[in-house]
Design a protein around this motif. Structure first.
Motif, mmCIF file in Angstrom:
data_model
loop_
_atom_site.group_PDB
_atom_site.id
_atom_site.type_symbol
_atom_site.label_atom_id
_atom_site.label_comp_id
_atom_site.label_asym_id
_atom_site.label_seq_id
_atom_site.Cartn_x
_atom_site.Cartn_y
_atom_site.Cartn_z
ATOM 1 N N GLY A 193 59.417 -6.253 76.612
ATOM 2 C CA GLY A 193 59.550 -6.844 75.213
ATOM 3 C C GLY A 193 58.546 -5.556 74.625
ATOM 4 N N VAL A 194 57.762 -5.169 74.821
ATOM 5 C CA VAL A 194 56.783 -4.280 74.496
ATOM 6 C C VAL A 194 56.817 -2.730 74.295
ATOM 7 C CG1 VAL A 194 54.132 -5.419 75.421
ATOM 8 C CG2 VAL A 194 55.516 -3.584 76.431
ATOM 9 N N LYS A 195 56.489 -2.147 73.353
ATOM 10 C CA LYS A 195 56.889 -0.745 73.508
ATOM 11 C C LYS A 195 56.915 -0.087 74.432
ATOM 12 C CE LYS A 195 55.748 3.722 70.967
ATOM 13 N NZ LYS A 195 54.740 4.219 70.188
ATOM 14 N N PRO A 196 57.976 1.050 75.164
ATOM 15 C CA PRO A 196 57.086 2.282 76.902
ATOM 16 C C PRO A 196 56.804 2.594 76.489
ATOM 17 C CG PRO A 196 59.706 0.984 75.967
ATOM 18 C CD PRO A 196 58.912 0.701 75.065
ATOM 19 N N PRO A 197 55.075 2.450 76.925
ATOM 20 C CA PRO A 197 55.068 4.296 76.548
ATOM 21 C C PRO A 197 55.600 5.889 76.910
ATOM 22 C CG PRO A 197 53.623 2.832 78.230
ATOM 23 C CD PRO A 197 55.099 2.579 78.163
ATOM 24 N N GLU A 198 55.016 6.333 75.960
ATOM 25 C CA GLU A 198 56.335 7.254 75.915
ATOM 26 C C GLU A 198 55.961 9.130 76.993
ATOM 27 O OE1 GLU A 198 57.159 10.462 72.822
ATOM 28 O OE2 GLU A 198 56.170 7.727 71.004
ATOM 29 N N PRO A 199 57.166 9.727 77.797
ATOM 30 C CA PRO A 199 56.554 9.882 78.239
ATOM 31 C C PRO A 199 55.549 11.442 78.182
ATOM 32 C CG PRO A 199 59.119 10.473 77.926
ATOM 33 C CD PRO A 199 58.198 9.383 77.037
ATOM 34 N N PRO A 200 55.040 11.831 79.672
ATOM 35 C CA PRO A 200 54.037 12.686 79.342
ATOM 36 C C PRO A 200 54.526 14.519 78.118
ATOM 37 C CG PRO A 200 53.572 11.658 81.036
ATOM 38 C CD PRO A 200 54.994 11.618 80.947
ATOM 39 N N HIS A 201 53.802 15.043 77.835
ATOM 40 C CA HIS A 201 54.828 16.188 77.067
ATOM 41 C C HIS A 201 54.931 17.096 78.221
ATOM 42 C CE1 HIS A 201 55.256 15.081 73.095
ATOM 43 N NE2 HIS A 201 54.115 14.333 73.245
ATOM 44 N N ALA A 202 56.071 17.943 78.493
ATOM 45 C CA ALA A 202 56.263 19.368 79.265
ATOM 46 C C ALA A 202 55.332 18.556 80.709
ATOM 47 C CB ALA A 202 55.213 20.565 79.312
ATOM 48 N N ILE A 203 56.467 17.385 80.966
ATOM 49 C CA ILE A 203 55.935 17.545 82.608
ATOM 50 C C ILE A 203 57.049 17.873 83.618
ATOM 51 C CG2 ILE A 203 55.224 15.287 82.101
ATOM 52 C CD1 ILE A 203 57.747 13.708 82.310
ATOM 53 N N GLY A 204 58.555 19.121 82.892
ATOM 54 C CA GLY A 204 59.597 19.345 83.309
ATOM 55 C C GLY A 204 59.290 20.908 82.658
ATOM 56 N N HIS A 205 59.696 22.324 83.913
ATOM 57 C CA HIS A 205 60.415 23.416 83.216
ATOM 58 C C HIS A 205 61.698 24.090 83.820
ATOM 59 C CE1 HIS A 205 55.934 22.750 81.044
ATOM 60 N NE2 HIS A 205 56.205 22.537 82.477
ATOM 61 N N HIS A 206 62.347 25.152 82.224
ATOM 62 C CA HIS A 206 63.388 25.299 82.886
ATOM 63 C C HIS A 206 63.337 27.269 82.526
ATOM 64 C CE1 HIS A 206 64.904 24.742 79.437
ATOM 65 N NE2 HIS A 206 65.945 26.526 79.359
ATOM 66 N N ILE A 207 64.069 27.939 83.462
ATOM 67 C CA ILE A 207 64.401 29.285 82.716
ATOM 68 C C ILE A 207 65.644 29.152 82.977
ATOM 69 C CG2 ILE A 207 63.679 29.656 85.124
ATOM 70 C CD1 ILE A 207 62.932 32.632 83.489
ATOM 71 N N LYS A 208 66.756 29.963 81.914
ATOM 72 C CA LYS A 208 67.845 30.427 82.722
ATOM 73 C C LYS A 208 67.967 31.763 82.960
ATOM 74 C CE LYS A 208 70.536 28.411 78.794
ATOM 75 N NZ LYS A 208 71.552 28.165 78.120
ATOM 76 N N PHE A 209 68.392 31.730 83.906
ATOM 77 C CA PHE A 209 68.683 33.248 85.068
ATOM 78 C C PHE A 209 70.618 33.473 84.844
ATOM 79 C CE2 PHE A 209 67.207 30.276 88.369
ATOM 80 C CZ PHE A 209 66.052 30.508 88.750
ATOM 81 N N PRO A 210 70.208 34.941 84.735
ATOM 82 C CA PRO A 210 71.877 35.400 84.553
ATOM 83 C C PRO A 210 73.196 35.083 85.272
ATOM 84 C CG PRO A 210 70.334 37.067 84.856
ATOM 85 C CD PRO A 210 69.325 35.829 84.521
ATOM 86 N N TRP A 211 74.128 35.562 85.220
ATOM 87 C CA TRP A 211 75.397 34.793 85.984
ATOM 88 C C TRP A 211 76.223 36.109 85.176
ATOM 89 C CZ3 TRP A 211 75.970 30.889 89.704
ATOM 90 C CH2 TRP A 211 77.476 30.862 90.591
ATOM 91 N N ALA A 212 77.139 36.777 86.710
ATOM 92 C CA ALA A 212 77.469 37.556 86.331
ATOM 93 C C ALA A 212 78.890 36.832 85.796
ATOM 94 C CB ALA A 212 77.996 38.418 87.355
ATOM 95 N N PRO A 213 79.523 37.873 84.456
ATOM 96 C CA PRO A 213 80.664 37.119 83.840
ATOM 97 C C PRO A 213 82.552 36.680 85.246
ATOM 98 C CG PRO A 213 80.512 39.194 83.266
ATOM 99 C CD PRO A 213 79.551 38.956 83.913
#
Length: 358
Positions: A193-213
């Motif tokens: 019934g109360v407002k949930p605390p928001e998630p911390p910022h930047a708790i995960g990171h990603h990077i895109k790798f190339p993929w051969a077509p």
């Protein structure tokens, strides 16, 4: 005058995690999509439906008890309402109808729950008109699904590497947050019934790798489920140093190998080997050891590498040609153990999109 009825589609790809040695690190978005067809009439008054949301469903599991149409129990809408409540909105806009189209097999290692979490976070963002960017959406996803490889791939698309910052104890203890891996089913959490605390910022990171077509993913889907908790339960708490080194050596090569054109079958095959999770999951997936050991670029033209998809039991065979022949050989091994399969050729997919009616 503009219509008060708003319509849009949220389209989220399935995903394959691990890709051999990349346990809990690497994810690949694939061209099979969960779709939420959403209509909202914001001019209406309060709805008699719980949380102002009506759910309908078609697709995998629709005739079973696995899919709830109760918005307080359905994973997608629970996730969405968590996002809304973090932004001082207690319910969905009245009247909200979410029609779910889901071709992603449940419990088969193709990221069905990860896609549901990502689609649910995006649903909350759209229903609340929150305008959150994908980086912030990722924070919400990671407060719910603590494995970043599937949700990272489903949200951002393509072939991705991910990592996760550990949560503080007070974040894990928040009962308002539906941590699917920490709290009880279906998605954990309670409405205090109360407002949930928001998630911390930047708790995960990603990077895109190339993929051969040239590289496609021949995906073999056995007709039985391996629940994620069961697949994780067979893994040891500690590993020999030699096995960890084995995987680290290969994961350092794999993203480069899969991005090179033309692909090098021998390099990719060796780089996709694993000693961290596949050997332990053989007891849950009859035929897995024979498939991994017998299917090589030397024995099968067009094959690059083979691995368990996520926690399984689906098999991912990366290949440049002879897709049907590859699939049939793998399915024959399963059939010898009285396991029927389906198969598809999938390609790397874009991340989650919102498509608005014109």
């Amino acid at each position: 005058m503009a219509s008060p009825t708003e319509s849009f589609v949220i389209k989220t790809p399935c995903s394959s995690a691990n890709i051999g040695p990349g346990f809990d690190v690497i994810g690949l978005a694939l061209s099979m999509y969960l779709e939420l067809h959403v209509t909202i009439d914001r001019s209406k008054g309060e709805s008699s439906e719980p949380l102002n949301c009506r759910i309908t469903y078609e697709g995998e599991g629709e005739d079973s008890d696995d899919i709830s149409l109760d918005p307080e129990a359905n994973l997608i809408t629970r996730v969405a309402i968590y996002v809304l409540r973090c932004h001082n909105q207690r319910t969905f806009p009245a009247e909200t109808h979410v029609h779910i189209k889901n071709p992603i097999p449940l419990g088969r290692g193709l990221g069905s729950s990860g896609a549901a979490v990502v689609a649910g976070v995006q649903l909350g963002n759209e229903c609340g008109r929150l305008n959150l960017d994908k980086g912030r959406l990722f924070d919400f996803c990671l407060m719910i699904e603590r494995h970043p490889d599937n949700v990272g791939a489903a949200l951002f698309g393509g072939f991705v590497g991910t990592y996760l910052n550990p949560l503080k104890p007070e974040d894990v203890a928040r009962t308002e947050i539906p941590l699917s891996e920490v709290l009880p089913a279906p998605a954990g959490g309670v409405d205090t019934g109360v407002k949930p605390p928001e998630p911390p910022h930047a708790i995960g990171h990603h990077i895109k790798f190339p993929w051969a077509p040239e590289i496609k993913a021949v995906t073999i889907i056995p007709q039985f489920e391996v629940p994620t908790h069961k697949a994780r339960g067979v893994l040891p708490a500690q590993y020999p140093r030699s096995d960890v080194t084995f995987n680290l050596q290969r994961i350092a090569l794999l993203p480069v190998a899969l991005g090179q054109s033309p692909p090098d079958p021998n390099l990719i095959y060796l780089a996709m080997q694993d000693k961290i999770h596949q050997p332990y999951r053989q007891t849950l997936i009859p035929g897995l050891s024979e498939i991994v050991e017998s299917m090589t670029p030397g024995t099968q033209s067009g094959l690059l590498g083979i691995c368990l998809s996520g926690a399984g039991p689906s098999i991912l065979a990366l290949a440049t040609s002879n897709f049907q022949e590859i699939a049939e050989k793998i399915m024959d091994i399963f059939k010898q153990r009285n396991i029927e399969c389906n198969w598809q050729v999938l390609e790397p997919a874009d991340g989650t999109q919102v498509i608005r009616a014109k």
